[in-house]
Design a protein around this motif. Sequence first.
Motif, PDB file in Angstrom:
ATOM      1  N   UNK A   1       0.858  -1.186   0.000  1.00  0.00           N
ATOM      2  CA  UNK A   1       0.000   0.000   0.000  1.00  0.00           C
ATOM      3  C   UNK A   1       0.890   1.230   0.000  1.00  0.00           C
ATOM      4  N   UNK A   2       0.414   2.284  -0.659  1.00  0.00           N
ATOM      5  CA  UNK A   2       1.131   3.556  -0.622  1.00  0.00           C
ATOM      6  C   UNK A   2       0.231   4.635  -0.040  1.00  0.00           C
ATOM      7  N   UNK A   3       0.854   5.597   0.563  1.00  0.00           N
ATOM      8  CA  UNK A   3       0.150   6.729   1.177  1.00  0.00           C
ATOM      9  C   UNK A   3       0.417   7.945   0.310  1.00  0.00           C
ATOM     10  N   UNK A   4      -0.654   8.535  -0.196  1.00  0.00           N
ATOM     11  CA  UNK A   4      -0.529   9.712  -1.056  1.00  0.00           C
ATOM     12  C   UNK A   4      -1.020  10.930  -0.298  1.00  0.00           C
ATOM     13  N   UNK A   5      -0.168  11.920  -0.212  1.00  0.00           N
ATOM     14  CA  UNK A   5      -0.490  13.152   0.493  1.00  0.00           C
ATOM     15  C   UNK A   5      -0.684  14.254  -0.537  1.00  0.00           C
TER      16      UNK A   5
ATOM     17  N   UNK B   1      -8.128  21.763   3.613  1.00  0.00           N
ATOM     18  CA  UNK B   1      -7.314  21.009   4.566  1.00  0.00           C
ATOM     19  C   UNK B   1      -6.550  19.882   3.873  1.00  0.00           C
ATOM     20  N   UNK B   2      -5.476  19.424   4.515  1.00  0.00           N
ATOM     21  CA  UNK B   2      -4.666  18.352   3.912  1.00  0.00           C
ATOM     22  C   UNK B   2      -5.502  17.098   3.660  1.00  0.00           C
TER      23      UNK B   2
END
Length: 111
Positions: free
Chosen positions: A67-71, A76-77
């Motif tokens: 899994x990847x976390x995309x910011x 808001x973020x």
Amino acid sequence: MADCYELVADCRLRAATDLFAHTWNPVVLAALREAPRRRVELRASIGGISDKVLTETLRRLLGRGLVERRRFAEAPPRVEYALTALGKSLVDGPMRALGDWVVEHGDDLIQ
């Protein structure tokens, strides 16, 4: 098992089956199959998972490269979680095959 190390505990097969040892790993992976999701969406789509357990599961899957976390730089973020290519190969390969097997043999399994 020619690809295993000298000790069975170090075998690649064990590393792969460990992914299913944690109850929520396959559930979270399946929930991400269709599209990336924000954490709140992910938790709502799964149901029955605590925030703490979701956090632990996402960290474990991130650490394994599934899994990847995309910011996103927004106000808001916004953060989304998505399957990596490795995660997709697990979900569309072995997990799909297991799902097909369960559909065919699930009644026999629980009798």
